[in-house]
Design a protein around this motif. Structure first.
Motif, mmCIF file in Angstrom:
data_model
loop_
_atom_site.group_PDB
_atom_site.id
_atom_site.type_symbol
_atom_site.label_atom_id
_atom_site.label_comp_id
_atom_site.label_asym_id
_atom_site.label_seq_id
_atom_site.Cartn_x
_atom_site.Cartn_y
_atom_site.Cartn_z
ATOM 1 N N PHE A 108 12.154 34.651 27.803
ATOM 2 C CA PHE A 108 12.276 34.996 29.210
ATOM 3 C C PHE A 108 12.526 36.493 29.399
ATOM 4 O O PHE A 108 12.945 37.187 28.466
ATOM 5 C CB PHE A 108 13.416 34.191 29.845
ATOM 6 N N VAL A 109 12.254 36.971 30.604
ATOM 7 C CA VAL A 109 12.507 38.373 30.941
ATOM 8 C C VAL A 109 13.320 38.433 32.217
ATOM 9 O O VAL A 109 13.291 37.508 33.032
ATOM 10 C CB VAL A 109 11.194 39.161 31.119
ATOM 11 N N THR A 110 14.029 39.503 32.412
ATOM 12 C CA THR A 110 14.772 39.719 33.651
ATOM 13 C C THR A 110 13.962 40.630 34.556
ATOM 14 O O THR A 110 13.109 41.391 34.103
ATOM 15 C CB THR A 110 16.142 40.346 33.366
ATOM 16 N N GLY A 111 14.248 40.523 35.845
ATOM 17 C CA GLY A 111 13.523 41.361 36.785
ATOM 18 C C GLY A 111 12.143 40.811 37.106
ATOM 19 O O GLY A 111 11.934 39.599 37.177
ATOM 20 N N LYS A 112 11.188 41.689 37.268
ATOM 21 C CA LYS A 112 9.832 41.313 37.661
ATOM 22 C C LYS A 112 9.140 40.525 36.551
ATOM 23 O O LYS A 112 9.231 40.876 35.380
ATOM 24 C CB LYS A 112 9.026 42.573 37.977
ATOM 25 N N PRO A 113 8.418 39.425 36.900
ATOM 26 C CA PRO A 113 7.696 38.654 35.876
ATOM 27 C C PRO A 113 6.673 39.496 35.132
ATOM 28 O O PRO A 113 6.083 40.430 35.682
ATOM 29 C CB PRO A 113 7.001 37.551 36.699
ATOM 30 N N VAL A 114 6.461 39.140 33.872
ATOM 31 C CA VAL A 114 5.461 39.802 33.036
ATOM 32 C C VAL A 114 4.274 38.853 32.889
ATOM 33 O O VAL A 114 4.433 37.724 32.420
ATOM 34 C CB VAL A 114 6.042 40.147 31.645
ATOM 35 N N ILE A 115 3.086 39.303 33.292
ATOM 36 C CA ILE A 115 1.901 38.457 33.283
ATOM 37 C C ILE A 115 0.810 39.123 32.451
ATOM 38 O O ILE A 115 0.505 40.302 32.632
ATOM 39 C CB ILE A 115 1.366 38.223 34.703
ATOM 40 N N THR A 116 0.224 38.354 31.515
ATOM 41 C CA THR A 116 -0.961 38.789 30.789
ATOM 42 C C THR A 116 -2.062 37.761 31.061
ATOM 43 O O THR A 116 -1.870 36.837 31.840
ATOM 44 C CB THR A 116 -0.708 38.892 29.276
ATOM 45 N N GLU A 117 -3.200 37.920 30.424
ATOM 46 C CA GLU A 117 -4.296 36.984 30.655
ATOM 47 C C GLU A 117 -4.007 35.597 30.093
ATOM 48 O O GLU A 117 -4.688 34.630 30.438
ATOM 49 C CB GLU A 117 -5.590 37.532 30.070
ATOM 50 N N GLN A 121 5.896 35.234 32.000
ATOM 51 C CA GLN A 121 7.316 35.200 31.677
ATOM 52 C C GLN A 121 8.131 35.698 32.856
ATOM 53 O O GLN A 121 7.833 36.753 33.424
ATOM 54 C CB GLN A 121 7.624 36.070 30.456
ATOM 55 N N SER A 122 9.141 34.929 33.222
ATOM 56 C CA SER A 122 10.073 35.342 34.258
ATOM 57 C C SER A 122 11.472 34.928 33.821
ATOM 58 O O SER A 122 11.679 34.531 32.673
ATOM 59 C CB SER A 122 9.705 34.683 35.595
ATOM 60 N N GLU A 123 12.445 35.017 34.723
ATOM 61 C CA GLU A 123 13.804 34.607 34.382
ATOM 62 C C GLU A 123 13.917 33.094 34.264
ATOM 63 O O GLU A 123 14.821 32.595 33.608
ATOM 64 C CB GLU A 123 14.778 35.115 35.446
ATOM 65 N N ARG A 124 12.990 32.342 34.875
ATOM 66 C CA ARG A 124 13.090 30.885 34.916
ATOM 67 C C ARG A 124 12.001 30.166 34.124
ATOM 68 O O ARG A 124 12.194 29.020 33.712
ATOM 69 C CB ARG A 124 13.017 30.419 36.379
ATOM 70 N N VAL A 125 10.857 30.806 33.931
ATOM 71 C CA VAL A 125 9.688 30.138 33.362
ATOM 72 C C VAL A 125 9.045 31.016 32.300
ATOM 73 O O VAL A 125 8.976 32.236 32.448
ATOM 74 C CB VAL A 125 8.656 29.843 34.475
ATOM 75 N N ILE A 357 -2.027 17.311 41.400
ATOM 76 C CA ILE A 357 -1.837 18.185 40.246
ATOM 77 C C ILE A 357 -0.381 18.150 39.810
ATOM 78 O O ILE A 357 0.519 17.826 40.591
ATOM 79 C CB ILE A 357 -2.228 19.653 40.553
ATOM 80 N N TYR A 358 -0.145 18.513 38.537
ATOM 81 C CA TYR A 358 1.179 18.887 38.063
ATOM 82 C C TYR A 358 1.128 20.397 37.850
ATOM 83 O O TYR A 358 0.161 20.911 37.277
ATOM 84 C CB TYR A 358 1.537 18.168 36.765
ATOM 85 N N TYR A 359 2.153 21.095 38.322
ATOM 86 C CA TYR A 359 2.051 22.553 38.297
ATOM 87 C C TYR A 359 3.414 23.209 38.092
ATOM 88 O O TYR A 359 4.469 22.578 38.233
ATOM 89 C CB TYR A 359 1.417 23.071 39.588
ATOM 90 N N ILE A 360 3.353 24.506 37.760
ATOM 91 C CA ILE A 360 4.540 25.352 37.641
ATOM 92 C C ILE A 360 4.360 26.509 38.584
ATOM 93 O O ILE A 360 3.361 27.247 38.484
ATOM 94 C CB ILE A 360 4.728 25.832 36.191
ATOM 95 N N PRO A 361 5.268 26.708 39.536
ATOM 96 C CA PRO A 361 5.097 27.798 40.496
ATOM 97 C C PRO A 361 5.392 29.158 39.881
ATOM 98 O O PRO A 361 6.070 29.258 38.857
ATOM 99 C CB PRO A 361 6.124 27.451 41.596
ATOM 100 N N ALA A 362 4.874 30.192 40.518
ATOM 101 C CA ALA A 362 5.139 31.561 40.076
ATOM 102 C C ALA A 362 6.517 31.958 40.576
ATOM 103 O O ALA A 362 6.684 32.416 41.708
ATOM 104 C CB ALA A 362 4.076 32.509 40.614
ATOM 105 N N VAL A 363 7.526 31.733 39.740
ATOM 106 C CA VAL A 363 8.912 32.036 40.123
ATOM 107 C C VAL A 363 9.536 32.981 39.101
ATOM 108 O O VAL A 363 9.096 33.078 37.975
ATOM 109 C CB VAL A 363 9.757 30.749 40.195
#
Length: 363
Positions: A108-117, A121-125, A357-363
């Protein structure tokens, strides 16, 4: 052994979504896929190794260097200081990181989520997607490919379900790439069409929508404390599942893919006759808060027999280290979505509209 990103195939609508992810995916060829035969912990180490060896690397958060200490002289007082009481030391509270309870903190990361292709990664997901080409002939007698999404959740409320329109509109269907954005999903897979049947337990996001059990179908259950259970059709504890406030999702397609001891199966409850080789979606469970989603799509060309039958899918989920696993709707319905696109190889993605659908939100 070589790795890439994950997704589906099948027959149905003429809609085919061409993924742009292919150029950024690093292919992994598995010469031999060992099948763990010991403890769940050792099984979990298998899947962690797969992700660690993939092209996706977890960013390491670094702190900026501290400024150099100043060398100016500090004034010295000649006054005698008044005596003070020394406070008793207090314990520093240790933060509880959701259902993972501090495990996998490096994901996990703190602050703004890190997104690649192929990762989020965020604080929760935390989600890491890899494509695998398996030509070992240990799972099945032919080469096949699949996409593996390794998922870490601090809060099980982020393992969500959504309908194409609403749960009351049973036959309102749309493509996965159209449903997922409605829920701000960063990741999603096609669901199970359970509400289009007359029977079958249905709980979505903690809300009980139907209490009538279909005695022909196995069920999968996601609990708010992070763990997952599967029940055969004959041994489903209906009253318990429909009254337990800790039940978060009840999955209703099936069948279950591993037995009560986490071992692969050779016989399945299959009222819809879906055990033949086909495109597959499945969810697997390692430990509370740590899950995976597997999407098996055709290899090189759109033919179902280049995918997996149910027995082979069971062996695959076991080889990945899962201790529970459950089959979702397959064929042209099956699909995987990540960050605005279908996860797919050579455009062999989802072809049929879905109800949920089953999904994971961008949090």
């Amino acid at each position: 052994m070589s790795v890439l990103l994950l997704v589906a195939c099948g027959k149905g609508d003429a809609v085919t979504v061409q993924s742009k992810m292919e150029s950024s995916i690093t292919e992994m060829t598995i010469e031999q896929v060992p099948v763990p035969a010991t403890t769940p912990l050792e099984q979990q180490q298998v899947v962690i190794a797969v992700v660690t060896n993939s092209a996706t690397q977890v960013p390491v958060m670094t702190m900026p260097p501290k400024p150099a200490a100043t060398t100016e002289p500090v004034p010295v007082s000649t006054d005698t200081p008044a005596p003070t009481d020394t406070p008793e030391p207090t314990e520093t509270p240790v933060p509880m990181l959701g259902v993972l309870d501090g495990r996998f903190a490096d994901k996990f990361v703190t602050g703004k989520p890190v997104i690649t292709e192929n990762s989020y990664q965020s604080e929760r997901v935390a989600i890491f997607i890899t494509r695998v080409v398996d030509d070992s002939k240990t799972i099945t007698n032919h080469t096949f490919n699949y996409f593996l999404a390794d998922v870490y959740l601090q809060n099980m409320e982020d393992f969500r379900s959504g309908a194409a329109e609403s749960w009351k509109q049973k036959w309102k269907n749309e493509m996965l790439v159209d449903v997922a954005p409605k829920y701000n999903a960063i990741f999603a897979v096609s669901g199970d069409f359970t509400l289009t049947r007359e029977k079958g337990l249905v709980t979505r996001n903690g809300e009980v929508l139907r209490k009538v059990h279909d005695p022909k179908f196995d069920v999968g259950v996601i609990y708010t404390d992070g763990h997952m259970e599967t029940y055969t059709a004959q041994k489903t504890p209906v009253e318990q599942l429909t009254t337990d406030p800790n039940v978060w999702q009840i999955l209703g397609f099936g069948p279950e893919l591993l037995d009560e001891n986490g071992q692969p199966k050779t016989q399945f409850n299959d009222p819809k006759k879906v055990s033949r080789a086909n495109i597959r979606n499945a969810v697997g469970y390692y430990e509370p808060g740590h899950y995976c989603f597997v999407y098996v799509q055709p290899y090189k060309k759109r033919k179902d027999d280049t995918c997996l039958d149910m027995e082979s899918l069971s062996k695959l989920m076991y080889s990945l280290g899962c201790v529970r696993a459950y089959n979702l709707d397959g064929g042209g319905t099956a699909g995987m979505y990540f960050h605005g696109k279908l996860v797919s190889d050579k455009g062999l993605g989802q072809t049929r509209k879905i109800h949920d659908i089953y999904y994971i939100p961008a949090v």
